[in-house]
Design a protein around this motif. Structure first.
Motif, PDB file in Angstrom:
ATOM      1  N   MET A  23       7.815  15.103 -16.454  1.00  0.00           N
ATOM      2  CA  MET A  23       7.640  13.778 -15.873  1.00  0.00           C
ATOM      3  C   MET A  23       7.096  13.922 -14.449  1.00  0.00           C
ATOM      4  O   MET A  23       7.609  14.698 -13.658  1.00  0.00           O
ATOM      5  N   THR A  24       6.048  13.173 -14.131  1.00  0.00           N
ATOM      6  CA  THR A  24       5.445  13.260 -12.807  1.00  0.00           C
ATOM      7  C   THR A  24       6.241  12.437 -11.798  1.00  0.00           C
ATOM      8  O   THR A  24       6.843  11.414 -12.139  1.00  0.00           O
ATOM      9  N   ALA A  25       6.222  12.896 -10.551  1.00  0.00           N
ATOM     10  CA  ALA A  25       6.942  12.194  -9.489  1.00  0.00           C
ATOM     11  C   ALA A  25       6.224  10.896  -9.149  1.00  0.00           C
ATOM     12  O   ALA A  25       4.995  10.802  -9.287  1.00  0.00           O
ATOM     13  N   PRO A  26       6.959   9.876  -8.693  1.00  0.00           N
ATOM     14  CA  PRO A  26       6.304   8.621  -8.290  1.00  0.00           C
ATOM     15  C   PRO A  26       5.318   8.857  -7.158  1.00  0.00           C
ATOM     16  O   PRO A  26       5.565   9.693  -6.275  1.00  0.00           O
ATOM     17  N   LEU A  27       4.221   8.141  -7.191  1.00  0.00           N
ATOM     18  CA  LEU A  27       3.188   8.290  -6.165  1.00  0.00           C
ATOM     19  C   LEU A  27       3.659   7.663  -4.848  1.00  0.00           C
ATOM     20  O   LEU A  27       4.062   6.496  -4.835  1.00  0.00           O
ATOM     21  N   PRO A  28       3.608   8.382  -3.737  1.00  0.00           N
ATOM     22  CA  PRO A  28       3.951   7.773  -2.442  1.00  0.00           C
ATOM     23  C   PRO A  28       2.876   6.769  -2.016  1.00  0.00           C
ATOM     24  O   PRO A  28       1.694   7.098  -1.950  1.00  0.00           O
ATOM     25  N   LEU A  29       3.289   5.562  -1.737  1.00  0.00           N
ATOM     26  CA  LEU A  29       2.380   4.471  -1.370  1.00  0.00           C
ATOM     27  C   LEU A  29       2.854   3.844  -0.072  1.00  0.00           C
ATOM     28  O   LEU A  29       4.034   3.486   0.059  1.00  0.00           O
ATOM     29  N   LEU A  30       1.952   3.709   0.880  1.00  0.00           N
ATOM     30  CA  LEU A  30       2.257   3.100   2.174  1.00  0.00           C
ATOM     31  C   LEU A  30       1.748   1.664   2.194  1.00  0.00           C
ATOM     32  O   LEU A  30       0.614   1.398   1.794  1.00  0.00           O
ATOM     33  N   VAL A  31       2.584   0.752   2.670  1.00  0.00           N
ATOM     34  CA  VAL A  31       2.212  -0.664   2.780  1.00  0.00           C
ATOM     35  C   VAL A  31       2.461  -1.119   4.208  1.00  0.00           C
ATOM     36  O   VAL A  31       3.547  -0.883   4.761  1.00  0.00           O
ATOM     37  N   PHE A  32       1.453  -1.760   4.820  1.00  0.00           N
ATOM     38  CA  PHE A  32       1.673  -2.339   6.148  1.00  0.00           C
ATOM     39  C   PHE A  32       0.708  -3.491   6.380  1.00  0.00           C
ATOM     40  O   PHE A  32      -0.363  -3.567   5.780  1.00  0.00           O
ATOM     41  N   ALA A  33       1.135  -4.402   7.248  1.00  0.00           N
ATOM     42  CA  ALA A  33       0.327  -5.564   7.622  1.00  0.00           C
ATOM     43  C   ALA A  33      -0.114  -5.431   9.069  1.00  0.00           C
ATOM     44  O   ALA A  33       0.616  -4.874   9.897  1.00  0.00           O
ATOM     45  N   GLY A  34      -1.289  -5.947   9.367  1.00  0.00           N
ATOM     46  CA  GLY A  34      -1.822  -5.894  10.721  1.00  0.00           C
ATOM     47  C   GLY A  34      -1.345  -7.034  11.586  1.00  0.00           C
ATOM     48  O   GLY A  34      -2.115  -7.608  12.368  1.00  0.00           O
ATOM     49  N   SER A  35      -0.065  -7.372  11.473  1.00  0.00           N
ATOM     50  CA  SER A  35       0.535  -8.452  12.260  1.00  0.00           C
ATOM     51  C   SER A  35       1.977  -8.086  12.574  1.00  0.00           C
ATOM     52  O   SER A  35       2.637  -7.414  11.770  1.00  0.00           O
ATOM     53  N   SER A  36       2.450  -8.533  13.715  1.00  0.00           N
ATOM     54  CA  SER A  36       3.863  -8.356  14.061  1.00  0.00           C
ATOM     55  C   SER A  36       4.564  -9.703  14.247  1.00  0.00           C
ATOM     56  O   SER A  36       5.734  -9.741  14.621  1.00  0.00           O
ATOM     57  N   ARG A  37       3.862 -10.793  13.964  1.00  0.00           N
ATOM     58  CA  ARG A  37       4.439 -12.127  14.146  1.00  0.00           C
ATOM     59  C   ARG A  37       5.574 -12.348  13.148  1.00  0.00           C
ATOM     60  O   ARG A  37       5.465 -12.007  11.964  1.00  0.00           O
ATOM     61  N   ALA A  38       6.670 -12.925  13.615  1.00  0.00           N
ATOM     62  CA  ALA A  38       7.873 -13.059  12.789  1.00  0.00           C
ATOM     63  C   ALA A  38       7.607 -13.789  11.482  1.00  0.00           C
ATOM     64  O   ALA A  38       8.086 -13.388  10.419  1.00  0.00           O
ATOM     65  N   SER A  85       4.661 -14.272   9.966  1.00  0.00           N
ATOM     66  CA  SER A  85       3.313 -13.944   9.507  1.00  0.00           C
ATOM     67  C   SER A  85       3.178 -14.057   7.995  1.00  0.00           C
ATOM     68  O   SER A  85       3.974 -13.488   7.242  1.00  0.00           O
ATOM     69  N   TRP A  86       2.133 -14.761   7.554  1.00  0.00           N
ATOM     70  CA  TRP A  86       1.834 -14.840   6.116  1.00  0.00           C
ATOM     71  C   TRP A  86       1.462 -13.456   5.592  1.00  0.00           C
ATOM     72  O   TRP A  86       1.767 -13.117   4.446  1.00  0.00           O
ATOM     73  N   ASN A  87       0.809 -12.672   6.412  1.00  0.00           N
ATOM     74  CA  ASN A  87       0.387 -11.347   5.969  1.00  0.00           C
ATOM     75  C   ASN A  87       1.560 -10.391   5.830  1.00  0.00           C
ATOM     76  O   ASN A  87       1.569  -9.545   4.934  1.00  0.00           O
ATOM     77  N   ARG A  88       2.561 -10.509   6.675  1.00  0.00           N
ATOM     78  CA  ARG A  88       3.773  -9.710   6.494  1.00  0.00           C
ATOM     79  C   ARG A  88       4.493 -10.125   5.221  1.00  0.00           C
ATOM     80  O   ARG A  88       5.036  -9.282   4.502  1.00  0.00           O
ATOM     81  N   LYS A  89       4.486 -11.427   4.923  1.00  0.00           N
ATOM     82  CA  LYS A  89       5.083 -11.884   3.657  1.00  0.00           C
ATOM     83  C   LYS A  89       4.320 -11.318   2.465  1.00  0.00           C
ATOM     84  O   LYS A  89       4.918 -10.862   1.477  1.00  0.00           O
ATOM     85  N   LEU A  90       2.993 -11.342   2.566  1.00  0.00           N
ATOM     86  CA  LEU A  90       2.176 -10.814   1.475  1.00  0.00           C
ATOM     87  C   LEU A  90       2.380  -9.305   1.332  1.00  0.00           C
ATOM     88  O   LEU A  90       2.397  -8.772   0.213  1.00  0.00           O
ATOM     89  N   ALA A  91       2.562  -8.594   2.449  1.00  0.00           N
ATOM     90  CA  ALA A  91       2.839  -7.158   2.381  1.00  0.00           C
ATOM     91  C   ALA A  91       4.149  -6.896   1.641  1.00  0.00           C
ATOM     92  O   ALA A  91       4.246  -5.937   0.855  1.00  0.00           O
ATOM     93  N   ARG A  92       5.164  -7.728   1.867  1.00  0.00           N
ATOM     94  CA  ARG A  92       6.429  -7.557   1.144  1.00  0.00           C
ATOM     95  C   ARG A  92       6.236  -7.767  -0.352  1.00  0.00           C
ATOM     96  O   ARG A  92       6.793  -7.025  -1.174  1.00  0.00           O
TER      97      ARG A  92
END
Length: 196
Positions: free
Chosen positions: A1-16, A18-25
């Motif tokens: 069985m192969t190990a899960p692929l490491p995937l990085l997720v981040f948004a280019g906003s720090s606003r509390a 932020s629609w983009n932070r919500k979309l990143a989640r």
């Protein structure tokens, strides 16, 4: 069985709220459900001054090294980009500028492009407008390709973001969820091929 692929997720906003932070989640949850080993990064957790060569000459910020380490450790990324004046944010550009700088005298980081080369990157955006931040992605793609990233042809731009999320932060329409899923699936597929 192969190990899960490491995937990085981040948004280019720090606003509390932020629609983009919500979309990143949402994207991070979608990738976890698809079997990826997800690291969800918040750029506000990194203390990076505005890039300046004089600052760099006085000492490379520790958090820029941390970013390099995290970027290098993940073969696949999902970048969620807000749109400011038709382009990506200063926060996102500053993050990339620091992470791509060579570190003088450090054999590991002498090549500034090392954290970026051959990464498989999917791009998403969210905006209250009708285009969903799509113009930011059209500017971000050449920047990432210049750093030798492989940018997924599939993108997703969430329009009318103010009405797009439910009270728990999930997307309200099947079409929006399918748009995120398509990017996630292509990134994981391509990264799996690159790793093979």
């Amino acid at each position: 069985m192969t190990a899960p692929l490491p995937l990085l997720v981040f948004a280019g906003s720090s606003r509390a709220q932020s629609w983009n932070r919500k979309l990143a989640r949402v994207a991070a949850d979608t990738a976890r459900a698809a079997g990826a080993q997800v690291t969800h990064l918040e750029l506000a957790d990194f203390d990076l001054p505005l890039y300046n060569g004089d600052l760099e000459a006085r000492g490379f910020p520790r958090d820029a090294i941390r970013l390099k380490e995290i970027f290098l450790a993940h073969p696949a990324w999902l970048v969620v980009s807000p749109e400011y004046n038709g382009s990506y944010t200063g926060l996102l550009k500053n993050t990339i500028d620091w992470a791509s700088r060579p570190v003088a005298g450090d054999p590991l980081w002498a090549n500034g492009g090392k954290p970026f080369a051959s990464k498989v990157v999917g791009m998403l955006s969210a905006s209250p407008g009708a285009l969903g931040g799509l113009r930011s992605l059209s500017h971000l793609a050449p920047l990432l390709m210049n750093l030798q990233c492989w940018v997924s042809p599939k993108q997703f731009a969430l329009s009318r973001a103010a009405e797009a999320f439910d009270a728990e932060g999930g997307l309200t329409t099947d079409a929006s969820r399918a748009g995120v899923q398509a990017v996630v699936d292509q990134v994981l597929w391509a990264a799996g091929k690159f790793q093979a």
